[in-house]
Enzyme design. Structure first.
Site, mmCIF file in Angstrom:
data_model
loop_
_atom_site.group_PDB
_atom_site.id
_atom_site.type_symbol
_atom_site.label_atom_id
_atom_site.label_comp_id
_atom_site.label_asym_id
_atom_site.label_seq_id
_atom_site.Cartn_x
_atom_site.Cartn_y
_atom_site.Cartn_z
ATOM 1 C CG ASP A 1 -6.491 -12.897 4.554
ATOM 2 O OD1 ASP A 1 -6.712 -11.813 5.148
ATOM 3 O OD2 ASP A 1 -7.388 -13.594 4.039
ATOM 4 C CE LYS B 1 -7.211 3.282 10.446
ATOM 5 N NZ LYS B 1 -6.021 2.411 10.437
ATOM 6 C CE1 TYR C 1 -9.368 4.454 7.727
ATOM 7 C CE2 TYR C 1 -9.736 6.768 8.222
ATOM 8 C CZ TYR C 1 -8.877 5.721 7.937
ATOM 9 O OH TYR C 1 -7.530 5.962 7.866
ATOM 10 N N GLY D 1 0.801 -1.229 0.000
ATOM 11 C CA GLY D 1 0.000 0.000 0.000
ATOM 12 C C GLY D 1 0.829 1.273 0.000
ATOM 13 C CG ASP E 1 -0.370 -6.248 0.574
ATOM 14 O OD1 ASP E 1 -1.525 -6.614 0.267
ATOM 15 O OD2 ASP E 1 -0.087 -5.066 0.806
#
Ligand code: AKB
Length: 327
Positions: free
Chosen positions: A53, A146, A142, A11, A34
């Protein structure tokens, strides 16, 4: 020295973090992981890579058994805009994935870095110079994931003595790997479009002010926090950190100092605008400065100059770059 595991290594943050960690600690010390195969040759060939994963706890344990992991940088996550379109996936990856990593870190006595975000704040948070410790009632999935991450990482630190540390990142601007599915992504896309077409249509309103940080500062912040003396840390999850804050109009003006003909237009996306409106205009990062010496190196002008310079030299942008920049 034990080895370092990076999840989500392909990423936006991971691809640059892996390279920085390998330069600092040695190629074989950093295990990039990843669920996607890296397309970047440097990332693929510069050290060990494993498919991993984070939703599969057995898979994590297997990787932990193969290597001698001492620190995990857990970057695998879904960003804010994608999260709103797929809340279930956001919860799975951002919460269940983190839980699996925390359990493995506890079992194998690893330190853990967890990236939180300005998304962990909400409408009722003070908007300007947002304090380190304040109201956190995020309204996006999100943000909820978080904030959950911040709390569960603190819990593992207090309950099990796990050395967990984290940062509340603002929007991250980088030229190596583009972000995907975030609300602050415009601040990266605008540079690609400036180089290619000398104009950009922004999905946020012109006066939307958000904190941002240039990737070299973000990478340094992560490494400095993980290397900081634990005795100096009053906070752990997660420190406010910022490099600059600006609106789309101000960013366009900074680009115009290099490309005077650059044009910005607006076609507002109500979903991403609502997310941005629920986030702070600017954060107070004095706790990070006091507790472990945080200090950004890039402001808006320095970041803009470097982004335009680096992107103009990127092989994939060749040709079109020369048109927009008159070279
Ligand atoms: C996003 O826009 O979702 C991220 C973030 C600020 O956490 N870049």
């Amino acid at each position: 020295m034990k080895q370092i595991l990076v999840t989500g290594a392909v990423g936006q943050i991971g691809s640059e973090l892996v390279s920085a960690l390998r330069k600092r600690y040695g190629k074989d010390k950093v295990i990039a992981t990843d669920i996607r195969m890296p397309t970047d040759i440097e990332l693929r060939d510069s050290g060990p890579f494993e498919f991993l994963d984070v939703l599969d706890p057995h898979h994590i344990t297997r990787v932990m058994q193969i290597y001698d992991i001492g620190t995990v940088y857990h970057l695998a996550a879904v960003l804010s805009a994608i999260g709103e379109s797929r809340p279930n996936v956001a919860w799975q990856i951002n919460v269940n994935g983190l839980y699996n990593i925390l359990e493995a870190a506890r079992q194998y006595h690893c330190a853990l870095f967890f990236p939180s975000s300005i998304g962990a704040f909400g409408e009722s948070t003070p908007k300007d110079n947002t304090p380190q410790d304040t109201i956190q009632r995020p309204s996006t999935i999100y943000g909820v994931t978080k904030l959950t991450g911040e709390l569960i990482c603190d819990y593992y630190c207090k309950r099990f003595g796990l050395d967990s540390r984290g940062l509340r990142f603002p929007g991250l601007i980088s030229y190596e790997t583009e972000p995907g599915g975030g609300t602050t992504d415009y601040a990266v896309s605008i540079f690609y479009e400036a180089i290619k077409h000398n104009k950009y249509t922004c999905y946020l309103q012109p006066e939307t002010r958000l904190d941002m940080m240039y990737m070299p500062d973000a990478i340094r912040a992560m490494i400095e926090l993980m290397e900081a003396d634990a005795d100096q840390l009053v906070h752990r999850n997660a420190f406010n950190v910022t490099g600059m804050n600006f609106t789309p109009e101000e960013l366009a003006a900074a680009i115009r100092t290099h490309q005077p003909e650059f044009e910005i237009g607006y076609d507002v996306d109500p979903v991403r605008q609502a997310i941005a409106d629920s986030w702070p205009n600017s954060m107070d990062d004095s706790a990070a400065r006091t507790e472990w010496g945080w200090k950004p190196q890039y402001d808006l002008a320095a970041m803009t100059a470097d982004m335009l310079d680096k992107l103009a030299k990127k092989p994939t942008l060749d040709g079109q770059a020369n048109v927009a920049r008159g070279r």
